[in-house]
Design a protein around this motif. Structure first.
Motif, PDB file in Angstrom:
ATOM      1  N   LEU A   1       0.822  -1.212   0.000  1.00 40.18           N
ATOM      2  CA  LEU A   1       0.000   0.000   0.000  1.00 40.18           C
ATOM      3  C   LEU A   1       0.857   1.263   0.000  1.00 40.18           C
ATOM      4  O   LEU A   1       0.601   2.209  -0.752  1.00 40.18           O
ATOM      5  N   VAL A   2       1.894   1.270   0.847  1.00 36.45           N
ATOM      6  CA  VAL A   2       2.754   2.456   0.951  1.00 36.45           C
ATOM      7  C   VAL A   2       3.533   2.676  -0.341  1.00 36.45           C
ATOM      8  O   VAL A   2       3.629   3.804  -0.846  1.00 36.45           O
ATOM      9  N   VAL A   3       4.092   1.590  -0.904  1.00 33.31           N
ATOM     10  CA  VAL A   3       4.856   1.723  -2.148  1.00 33.31           C
ATOM     11  C   VAL A   3       3.940   2.155  -3.290  1.00 33.31           C
ATOM     12  O   VAL A   3       4.310   3.002  -4.122  1.00 33.31           O
ATOM     13  N   SER A   4       2.720   1.617  -3.347  1.00 27.59           N
ATOM     14  CA  SER A   4       1.769   2.003  -4.401  1.00 27.59           C
ATOM     15  C   SER A   4       1.387   3.473  -4.269  1.00 27.59           C
ATOM     16  O   SER A   4       1.338   4.207  -5.275  1.00 27.59           O
ATOM     17  N   ALA A   5       1.131   3.910  -3.033  1.00 26.47           N
ATOM     18  CA  ALA A   5       0.760   5.313  -2.812  1.00 26.47           C
ATOM     19  C   ALA A   5       1.920   6.244  -3.185  1.00 26.47           C
ATOM     20  O   ALA A   5       1.715   7.284  -3.835  1.00 26.47           O
ATOM     21  N   ALA A   6       3.141   5.858  -2.793  1.00 31.71           N
ATOM     22  CA  ALA A   6       4.315   6.676  -3.128  1.00 31.71           C
ATOM     23  C   ALA A   6       4.519   6.737  -4.638  1.00 31.71           C
ATOM     24  O   ALA A   6       4.878   7.795  -5.189  1.00 31.71           O
ATOM     25  N   SER A   7       4.286   5.615  -5.326  1.00 31.20           N
ATOM     26  CA  SER A   7       4.437   5.584  -6.789  1.00 31.20           C
ATOM     27  C   SER A   7       3.402   6.484  -7.452  1.00 31.20           C
ATOM     28  O   SER A   7       3.704   7.168  -8.441  1.00 31.20           O
ATOM     29  N   LEU A   8       2.196   6.489  -6.916  1.00 30.49           N
ATOM     30  CA  LEU A   8       1.140   7.334  -7.467  1.00 30.49           C
ATOM     31  C   LEU A   8       1.491   8.818  -7.297  1.00 30.49           C
ATOM     32  O   LEU A   8       1.307   9.627  -8.221  1.00 30.49           O
ATOM     33  N   VAL A   9       2.038   9.156  -6.130  1.00 30.65           N
ATOM     34  CA  VAL A   9       2.471  10.540  -5.886  1.00 30.65           C
ATOM     35  C   VAL A   9       3.590  10.916  -6.858  1.00 30.65           C
ATOM     36  O   VAL A   9       3.571  12.004  -7.469  1.00 30.65           O
ATOM     37  N   ALA A  10       4.579  10.015  -7.001  1.00 28.27           N
ATOM     38  CA  ALA A  10       5.708  10.291  -7.899  1.00 28.27           C
ATOM     39  C   ALA A  10       5.240  10.445  -9.343  1.00 28.27           C
ATOM     40  O   ALA A  10       5.703  11.330 -10.078  1.00 28.27           O
ATOM     41  N   PHE A  11       4.289   9.580  -9.759  1.00 29.70           N
ATOM     42  CA  PHE A  11       3.761   9.663 -11.131  1.00 29.70           C
ATOM     43  C   PHE A  11       3.042  11.002 -11.359  1.00 29.70           C
ATOM     44  O   PHE A  11       3.176  11.633 -12.412  1.00 29.70           O
ATOM     45  N   SER A  12       2.280  11.435 -10.345  1.00 33.46           N
ATOM     46  CA  SER A  12       1.534  12.695 -10.465  1.00 33.46           C
ATOM     47  C   SER A  12       2.483  13.882 -10.628  1.00 33.46           C
ATOM     48  O   SER A  12       2.282  14.735 -11.508  1.00 33.46           O
ATOM     49  N   TRP A  13       3.514  13.953  -9.792  1.00 29.30           N
ATOM     50  CA  TRP A  13       4.480  15.053  -9.894  1.00 29.30           C
ATOM     51  C   TRP A  13       5.228  14.994 -11.226  1.00 29.30           C
ATOM     52  O   TRP A  13       5.485  16.028 -11.850  1.00 29.30           O
ATOM     53  N   ASP A  14       5.583  13.769 -11.639  1.00 27.73           N
ATOM     54  CA  ASP A  14       6.329  13.609 -12.887  1.00 27.73           C
ATOM     55  C   ASP A  14       5.472  14.016 -14.093  1.00 27.73           C
ATOM     56  O   ASP A  14       5.972  14.593 -15.069  1.00 27.73           O
ATOM     57  N   ALA A  15       4.176  13.724 -14.027  1.00 28.96           N
ATOM     58  CA  ALA A  15       3.278  14.058 -15.134  1.00 28.96           C
ATOM     59  C   ALA A  15       3.173  15.568 -15.331  1.00 28.96           C
ATOM     60  O   ALA A  15       2.967  16.048 -16.458  1.00 28.96           O
ATOM     61  N   PHE A  16       3.318  16.326 -14.249  1.00 25.74           N
ATOM     62  CA  PHE A  16       3.273  17.793 -14.332  1.00 25.74           C
ATOM     63  C   PHE A  16       4.664  18.407 -14.538  1.00 25.74           C
ATOM     64  O   PHE A  16       4.826  19.628 -14.445  1.00 25.74           O
TER      65      PHE A  16
ATOM     66  N   HIS B   1       7.452  17.965 -12.740  1.00 21.29           N
ATOM     67  CA  HIS B   1       8.251  18.241 -11.532  1.00 21.29           C
ATOM     68  C   HIS B   1       8.984  16.950 -11.124  1.00 21.29           C
ATOM     69  O   HIS B   1       8.382  16.059 -10.527  1.00 21.29           O
ATOM     70  N   HIS B   2      10.262  16.852 -11.443  1.00 22.06           N
ATOM     71  CA  HIS B   2      11.040  15.636 -11.148  1.00 22.06           C
ATOM     72  C   HIS B   2      11.715  15.792  -9.780  1.00 22.06           C
ATOM     73  O   HIS B   2      12.912  16.069  -9.685  1.00 22.06           O
ATOM     74  N   VAL B   3      10.916  15.626  -8.735  1.00 26.45           N
ATOM     75  CA  VAL B   3      11.418  15.904  -7.372  1.00 26.45           C
ATOM     76  C   VAL B   3      11.826  14.632  -6.632  1.00 26.45           C
ATOM     77  O   VAL B   3      12.345  14.714  -5.521  1.00 26.45           O
ATOM     78  N   PHE B   4      11.588  13.454  -7.225  1.00 29.51           N
ATOM     79  CA  PHE B   4      11.906  12.195  -6.551  1.00 29.51           C
ATOM     80  C   PHE B   4      12.929  11.399  -7.365  1.00 29.51           C
ATOM     81  O   PHE B   4      12.923  11.457  -8.600  1.00 29.51           O
ATOM     82  N   THR B   5      13.753  10.635  -6.650  1.00 32.65           N
ATOM     83  CA  THR B   5      14.659   9.692  -7.313  1.00 32.65           C
ATOM     84  C   THR B   5      13.884   8.399  -7.545  1.00 32.65           C
ATOM     85  O   THR B   5      13.467   7.737  -6.583  1.00 32.65           O
ATOM     86  N   LEU B   6      13.670   8.060  -8.821  1.00 33.41           N
ATOM     87  CA  LEU B   6      12.824   6.918  -9.168  1.00 33.41           C
ATOM     88  C   LEU B   6      13.656   5.672  -9.455  1.00 33.41           C
ATOM     89  O   LEU B   6      14.857   5.753  -9.737  1.00 33.41           O
TER      90      LEU B   6
ATOM     91  N   PRO C   1       9.438   5.350  -6.108  1.00 34.81           N
ATOM     92  CA  PRO C   1      10.539   6.151  -5.560  1.00 34.81           C
ATOM     93  C   PRO C   1      11.489   5.283  -4.725  1.00 34.81           C
ATOM     94  O   PRO C   1      11.038   4.417  -3.964  1.00 34.81           O
ATOM     95  N   LYS C   2      12.773   5.492  -4.880  1.00 31.73           N
ATOM     96  CA  LYS C   2      13.745   4.726  -4.106  1.00 31.73           C
ATOM     97  C   LYS C   2      13.598   4.984  -2.611  1.00 31.73           C
ATOM     98  O   LYS C   2      13.895   4.119  -1.788  1.00 31.73           O
ATOM     99  N   ALA C   3      13.126   6.172  -2.255  1.00 36.90           N
ATOM    100  CA  ALA C   3      12.938   6.500  -0.840  1.00 36.90           C
ATOM    101  C   ALA C   3      11.884   5.597  -0.203  1.00 36.90           C
ATOM    102  O   ALA C   3      12.009   5.202   0.965  1.00 36.90           O
ATOM    103  N   SER C   4      10.835   5.228  -0.969  1.00 36.49           N
ATOM    104  CA  SER C   4       9.787   4.359  -0.410  1.00 36.49           C
ATOM    105  C   SER C   4      10.319   2.941  -0.214  1.00 36.49           C
ATOM    106  O   SER C   4       9.999   2.288   0.782  1.00 36.49           O
ATOM    107  N   LEU C   5      11.125   2.452  -1.156  1.00 37.98           N
ATOM    108  CA  LEU C   5      11.738   1.122  -0.987  1.00 37.98           C
ATOM    109  C   LEU C   5      12.698   1.127   0.194  1.00 37.98           C
ATOM    110  O   LEU C   5      12.786   0.142   0.939  1.00 37.98           O
ATOM    111  N   ALA C   6      13.420   2.231   0.370  1.00 32.72           N
ATOM    112  CA  ALA C   6      14.341   2.345   1.505  1.00 32.72           C
ATOM    113  C   ALA C   6      13.575   2.284   2.824  1.00 32.72           C
ATOM    114  O   ALA C   6      14.016   1.640   3.790  1.00 32.72           O
ATOM    115  N   ALA C   7      12.421   2.925   2.872  1.00 32.32           N
ATOM    116  CA  ALA C   7      11.596   2.891   4.084  1.00 32.32           C
ATOM    117  C   ALA C   7      11.129   1.463   4.390  1.00 32.32           C
ATOM    118  O   ALA C   7      11.110   1.031   5.551  1.00 32.32           O
TER     119      ALA C   7
END
Length: 573
Positions: free
Chosen positions: A232-247, A249-254, A386-392
């Protein structure tokens, strides 16, 4: 032997080698429902963990999934525990990284060699060798591994690059490069950590005070969400990363681009080619594996069998340790044909499997199918993880392995156990395999020392009474002789000794030879050396043989004398 007995013997042997034949004929529909539910739940836990552990092994994330599906199929046929799930773990991933340095081809070859060693040990019934790895060594290694793995993920939480793998330099450069941290990764990583910790706490604090239907349903919902927290956490983080990337804004290390589809089924390459075109032979690759080729198979067996025994005891059934060795060995051998790195039993996923109510090892097939479906259809979506979510996920998985309370327990029970624990713990930060080897060596020295220095309780009761606390073998000979000489023979006047041997069950030839010499020295000084409590069962047998021999000789002698007398009488007459 009758044909019927031969057939029964053959069926019994076949069932011993293929435990699936024992439970499959009595499989029930109710078991199928529970196995499907457990397999689905474990599968949703396995996919994000496999991706994360591939990062620990320094391999592309798809190799975590390559290593996750073969175990479910093989263990269903060969395993003896209904709960155990085989796949990548934090410790095996760390060991793999330390041996192959993130080279996928060599990781698959390492899996093949480890599997052959493990299967060979099972066939030769060498599982007892695991008994020589003591609990302090295991705890020292797991604590150090947890610290190493957990800290190695801090750089992914911070979003910094260019940090070396060696632990000391990793710590230095992580702190040195903190100013280079990416705000997006830090915020997302900390949020993922917070969510995972909260869900873990909620699961552990579920009570059963209120038995109402609504309360049971709420607890079941919380338990389900908490159990699938990684997915659930990894899916939610991926959805957030996809949303920012679509606009834009490359703010996460994927995670980035991954290879889609199932891995090819082929044997691992036995040679390698470097970047400059140099061919590395099989012998050179194996030589490069070094001590890891001994440590990894042992740690894989130790981890999996410990888990299997724990859950077998908890759920009231028994396992066959040598059969478990065979299951892990065959899994690693077959896994090497699909580019997997070495795997073993996972405590976390096994716990989920057991708690979900799995009835047979067939639940592993469902888990493997979910992994295969992820490889076939979901790999493009993994680009946005995001690599940060896998790290968590990794940090939360390894945090319980740091058991600081074990130090206090060792101090209370047996302080010397802290020595192999500390040696293993500290050396593991240098190289993890050296930590295990060093800890086993120290444990061996302590074991030999206790054999060479048996406890001798001396009391003065008019004459010296020396009570041996354990058996006598050749390493203890010199020590026993020294104690007797200093306390009985070298004093003035010399004193008699009673050697209490009621705890001694075995004495070897070296000890007997030394005791004979001591008897002679006591006789020369005109004092007594008396044995008490000797277990004389074998001595009685020996004496009986000696008496029979003497009896035969006496009888022959008397018969000879009798014949001589008869002969003389005839001559006289």
């Amino acid at each position: 032997m009758t044909p019927c007995k031969c057939l029964c013997c053959s069926l019994s042997t076949l069932k011993a080698w293929l435990p699936v034949l024992s439970w499959l004929p009595r499989y029930r529909l109710k078991w199928l429902q529970m196995d499907l539910l457990a397999g689905l739940t474990v599968g949703l836990t396995t996919v994000p963990q496999a991706l994360a552990y591939a990062e620990v092994a320094e391999l592309p994330v798809q190799f975590g999934l390559y290593s996750s599906f073969m175990g479910g199929f093989i263990y269903t046929l060969l395993g003896t525990s209904k709960d155990v799930t085989l796949g990548p773990t934090a410790i095996m991933s760390l060991l793999c990284a330390s041996v192959v340095g993130g080279e996928p081809h060599r990781a698959a070859l390492l899996s093949l060699l480890c599997g052959l060693i493990q299967a060979g040990m099972a066939i030769l019934r060498l599982g007892f060798l695991l008994d020589f790895i003591s609990y302090p060594v295991i705890k020292g290694f797991t604590c150090a591994a947890a610290v190493t793995i957990g800290f190695s993920q801090v750089k992914n939480i911070l979003g910094i690059q260019g940090v070396p793998r060696e632990f000391v330099w990793e710590v230095y450069y992580t702190f040195y490069k903190i100013p280079e941290s990416r705000v997006g990764d830090v915020v997302l990583g900390l949020l993922c950590l917070l969510l995972l910790v909260m869900l873990t706490y909620m699961k552990s604090s579920l009570g059963s005070e209120d038995d109402s239907t609504s309360s049971r349903a709420a607890r079941k919902l919380v338990w389900t969400v908490a159990t699938m927290r990684n997915a659930l956490v990894v899916s939610a983080a991926s959805l957030v990363a996809f949303s920012w990337d679509a606009f834009g804004h490359h703010v996460f290390t994927l995670t980035g681009k991954t290879t889609q589809g199932l891995p090819p089924f082929q044997p691992p390459p036995t040679s390698d080619t470097t970047a400059n075109g140099t061919v590395v032979s099989f012998g050179e690759i194996v030589k490069g594996f070094g001590g890891g080729l001994a440590v990894i198979p042992f740690m894989g067996l130790l981890e999996s069998i410990a888990i299997a025994k724990a859950f077998a005891s908890q759920n009231d059934y028994r396992i066959n340790a040598n059969q478990e060795l065979l299951a892990i060995g065959v899994t690693n051998v077959m896994g090497s044909f699909v580019s997997a790195y070495p795997v073993t039993g996972s405590f976390g996923r096994t716990a989920v499997n057991s708690q979900t109510g799995v009835c047979t090892p067939a639940g592993g097939i469902v888990t493997s199918i979910i992994v295969l479906l992820s490889l076939a259809f979901l790999m493009p979506a993994f680009y946005y993880i995001p690599k940060a979510s896998l790290a968590a996920v990794i940090i939360c998985a390894v945090a319980p392995m740091v058991d600081y309370r074990v130090v206090a327990k060792m101090w209370r029970i047996h302080k010397l156990d802290l020595l192999p624990f500390c040696v293993t713990f500290l050396m593991s930060f240098w190289e993890v395999q050296y930590g295990i080897i060093g800890g086993v060596a120290v444990s061996g020295v302590l074991l030999l020392y206790s054999t060479a220095r048996p406890q001798i309780k001396v009391s003065d009761q008019g004459l010296l009474v020396m009570e041996l606390g354990s058996g006598l073998s050749f390493p203890a000979t010199e020590y026993l002789s020294h104690v007797i000489h200093t306390q009985a023979l070298q004093v003035s006047p010399p004193r008699s000794v009673v050697l209490d041997c009621h705890h001694v069950s075995v004495i070897d030839y070296t000890v007997v030879s030394e005791l004979r010499d001591l008897l002679r020295q006591f006789k020369l000084r005109e004092v007594q050396f008396i044995f008490s409590g000797v277990q004389v069962k074998k001595i009685h047998k020996t004496l009986k043989k000696i008496l029979k021999t003497i009896e035969k000789k006496i009888y022959k002698t008397i018969e000879k004398i009798h014949k001589t007398i008869e002969k003389n009488l005839k001559n006289y007459s």
